[in-house]
Design an enzyme around this catalytic site. Structure first.
Site, short mmCIF file in Angstrom:
data_model
loop_
_atom_site.label_atom_id
_atom_site.label_comp_id
_atom_site.label_asym_id
_atom_site.label_seq_id
_atom_site.Cartn_x
_atom_site.Cartn_y
_atom_site.Cartn_z
N SER A 25 0.83 -1.20 0.00
CA SER A 25 0.00 0.00 0.00
C SER A 25 0.86 1.25 0.00
O SER A 25 0.34 2.37 -0.03
CB SER A 25 -0.92 0.00 1.22
OG SER A 25 -0.15 -0.10 2.41
N THR A 157 -39.19 26.75 -9.35
CA THR A 157 -39.49 25.42 -8.83
C THR A 157 -39.78 24.59 -10.07
O THR A 157 -40.30 25.12 -11.06
CB THR A 157 -40.70 25.40 -7.89
OG1 THR A 157 -41.85 25.77 -8.63
CG2 THR A 157 -40.53 26.37 -6.71
N HIS A 158 -39.40 23.33 -10.05
CA HIS A 158 -39.55 22.45 -11.23
C HIS A 158 -38.86 23.04 -12.46
O HIS A 158 -39.27 22.79 -13.58
CB HIS A 158 -41.03 22.19 -11.55
CG HIS A 158 -41.86 21.83 -10.37
ND1 HIS A 158 -42.05 20.53 -9.94
CD2 HIS A 158 -42.51 22.61 -9.46
CE1 HIS A 158 -42.81 20.53 -8.85
NE2 HIS A 158 -43.08 21.78 -8.53
N SER A 279 -14.07 24.54 -27.57
CA SER A 279 -14.18 23.25 -28.26
C SER A 279 -13.03 23.10 -29.23
O SER A 279 -12.51 24.09 -29.74
CB SER A 279 -15.52 23.23 -28.99
OG SER A 279 -15.48 22.30 -30.04
N LYS A 285 -17.50 28.18 -29.19
CA LYS A 285 -17.96 27.62 -27.92
C LYS A 285 -17.23 28.21 -26.71
O LYS A 285 -16.04 28.46 -26.75
CB LYS A 285 -17.75 26.11 -27.92
CG LYS A 285 -18.63 25.39 -28.91
CD LYS A 285 -20.01 25.19 -28.37
CE LYS A 285 -19.98 24.09 -27.37
NZ LYS A 285 -21.23 23.39 -27.24
N GLU A 292 -18.74 21.56 -14.76
CA GLU A 292 -19.18 20.20 -15.12
C GLU A 292 -18.31 19.14 -14.45
O GLU A 292 -18.80 18.09 -14.02
CB GLU A 292 -19.13 20.01 -16.64
CG GLU A 292 -20.21 20.78 -17.37
CD GLU A 292 -19.99 20.75 -18.88
OE1 GLU A 292 -20.92 20.34 -19.59
OE2 GLU A 292 -18.91 21.12 -19.35
N TYR A 319 -9.14 -6.48 13.05
CA TYR A 319 -8.48 -5.98 11.85
C TYR A 319 -8.50 -7.03 10.75
O TYR A 319 -8.22 -8.21 11.01
CB TYR A 319 -7.03 -5.56 12.13
CG TYR A 319 -6.35 -5.06 10.86
CD1 TYR A 319 -6.48 -3.74 10.46
CD2 TYR A 319 -5.63 -5.94 10.04
CE1 TYR A 319 -5.89 -3.29 9.28
CE2 TYR A 319 -5.05 -5.50 8.86
CZ TYR A 319 -5.18 -4.18 8.49
OH TYR A 319 -4.62 -3.73 7.33
N GLN A 324 -7.32 -1.97 4.51
CA GLN A 324 -6.29 -1.18 3.83
C GLN A 324 -6.88 -0.37 2.67
O GLN A 324 -6.34 0.66 2.28
CB GLN A 324 -5.18 -2.11 3.31
CG GLN A 324 -4.06 -1.41 2.58
CD GLN A 324 -2.88 -2.35 2.38
OE1 GLN A 324 -2.15 -2.62 3.32
NE2 GLN A 324 -2.71 -2.85 1.18
N1 ARG Z 1 -0.98 -1.24 5.47
C1 ARG Z 1 -1.89 -1.73 6.44
C2 ARG Z 1 -3.23 -1.01 6.31
O1 ARG Z 1 -3.26 -0.01 5.72
C3 ARG Z 1 -1.33 -1.54 7.81
C4 ARG Z 1 -1.82 -2.52 8.82
C5 ARG Z 1 -1.31 -3.86 8.50
N2 ARG Z 1 -1.62 -4.79 9.52
C6 ARG Z 1 -1.55 -6.09 9.33
N3 ARG Z 1 -1.83 -6.84 10.32
N4 ARG Z 1 -1.18 -6.59 8.17
O2 ARG Z 1 -4.24 -1.44 6.80
#
Ligand code: ARG
Length: 459
Positions: A25, A157-158, A279, A285, A292, A319, A324
């Protein structure tokens, strides 16, 4: 020491390359580096205060963490996918820098409570920034409203012309929505600023930690009540993402009004060149792409909120790695909301409203019909009857292709003999607005009071 990855002590084999890149991550959670370092500094100080490590070790850790931060900010830090996430990357570099003491930092801590803390600190910081950005937009709207107190347009309205309002009233409607957004963000922040540190993996720890000290050090408002809850819920992130979703909903409606008003069929606003696009094929344009895109990003933000709600719903205690995914979702929301608020505050400040076109629009659509009905009520006619009689007058005017104010008195009296000359001044849109004297209405007194309240709140 063994050269293999220090998380893989119990394994014989290296991780599969795809599995590694799938589970990492650090490519996105490196955004948490400031919070990770702040959390580790507080944890190290607490460990020393509790006699779990020495003062010297704590000083080494704090100094090392500062150096890591400096390296990251200078762009010299080498992020490694092998080390999975921001936490292991920072801890590993810290140990390179300070040696043995680095290995003691994680005493009594798990990445489970560590990531929960980092994320809470990050979400809290972003909630604060969102509130600031939202207030910038409110300031831009309030300033435009001040200039728009004597500019009148049809309220709809509408999407059908309904009754005359002042431009100020229309813009302030948004300012009030955004004020509630800010209050909502501040309220969500209270529940975000709770320290989960000390929950460790899930059950607490046998080391004599002082979670309150960590919380105080980080200026958090409270400490977790239950270690399992502390590492497994993400309600704070979801609440923040809901705040963002509603903020985007309000912003998207403002964008929609601007997009409509910029269309020549309305012609109520001239888009500033700096916020318009053209455009690639049609040189004439002038497109409202900025508005948008802000409107468009709203869908992504809702999607992220729903995505994380769905991720959470099937998780057993405590957990699970699914969690993650919370950060990528939140970062996306953060980018969309912050980016949209920033650009729309700039755009709102430079919108050029076209009072003349608003006046022309008021002349169409019989927006003064309610004035006629209310006038009849003032002559003692019950409102339901007045409504019917006014309908007849509108129908007559429509057949002749004129406004109510253009119908001769005789024709009006044929519909209802109670009508006299006194009606005509009441049919002017500015009179209609001025006569809306109820609190919160579009009348000038109410608009002034709203401006005063909003400016006071913004200051
Ligand atoms: N990168 C993990 C997360 O964002 C950190 C926690 C990881 N914990 C574990 N027991 N693998 O959740």
């Amino acid at each position: 020491m063994n050269k293999k990855n220090f998380l893989r002590g119990r394994f014989e084999a290296e991780a599969d390359a795809l599995a590694k890149s799938f589970t990492q991550s650090v490519s996105h959670d490196r955004r948490l580096y400031l919070e990770d370092i702040a959390g580790s500094v507080a944890h190290a100080r607490m460990l020393a205060a509790q006699g779990i490590i020495t003062r010297e070790e704590a000083d080494l850790l704090v100094g090392g963490l500062e150096r890591v931060r400096a390296e990251i900010e200078a762009g010299d830090f080498v992020w490694k996918e092998d080390l999975e996430d921001v936490h292991m990357n920072i801890e590993s570099r810290l140990t390179e820098l300070v040696g043995e003491a680095g290995k003691k930092l994680h005493t009594g801590r798990s990445r489970n409570d560590q990531v929960a803390l980092d994320f809470r600190l990050f979400v809290s910081r972003r909630l604060g920034e969102w509130a600031v950005l939202t207030q910038e937009l409110m300031r831009a709207l309030t300033r435009q409203a001040e200039k728009g107190q004597e500019i009148f347009l049809p309220g709809y309205t509408h999407l059908q012309a309904a009754q005359p309002v002042s431009l100020a009233q229309h813009l302030l409607a948004y300012a009030w929505m955004f004020k509630r957004d800010v209050e909502r963000m501040r309220d969500a922040d209270k529940r975000t600023r709770v320290s989960p540190l000390g929950a460790a993996a899930l059950a607490g720890t046998s080391h004599p930690l002082d979670p309150l000290r960590v919380a105080r050090d980080l200026r958090l408002e409270a400490v977790f009540d239950n270690s399992m809850d502390a590492v497994s819920d993400r309600d704070f992130a979801l609440e923040a993402m809901f705040c963002a979703s509603l903020g985007m909903a309000h912003l998207s409606r403002l964008c929609e009004d601007i997009i409509l008003w910029a269309n020549p069929a309305f012609g109520f606003v001239r888009l500033p060149d700096a916020y318009s696009t053209s455009s690639s094929i049609m040189p004439q344009k002038k497109n409202p792409d900025v508005a948008e895109l802000a409107r468009g990003k709203t869908g992504q933000v809702y999607g992220a909120l729903l995505g994380l709600l769905t991720t959470l719903k099937g998780l057993p205690m405590t957990y699970n790695r699914d969690l993650q995914e919370d950060k990528a979702a939140f970062f996306m929301v953060d980018d969309a909301l912050s980016g949209s608020l920033r650009v729309m505050a700039g755009m709102a400040a430079s919108l050029d409203f076209r009072a003349e076109n608003m006046r022309l629009a008021l002349a169409k659509g019989y927006v003064n019909a309610t004035e006629l009905a209310d006038y009849l009520v003032s002559k003692g006619i019950p409102f339901r009857d007045a409504h019917g009689l006014t309908g007849a007058a509108v129908s007559l005017a429509e057949k002749r292709g004129v406004g109510l104010e253009d119908l001769p008195l005789d024709d009006l009296r044929a519909i209802c003999p109670a009508i006299d000359e006194g009606l005509y001044p009441l049919l002017a849109p500015e009179t209609a607005v001025r006569r809306r004297t109820t609190p919160g209405g579009t009348g000038p007194e109410s608009v002034k009071a709203q401006l005063t309240r909003l400016k006071h709140w913004l200051a």
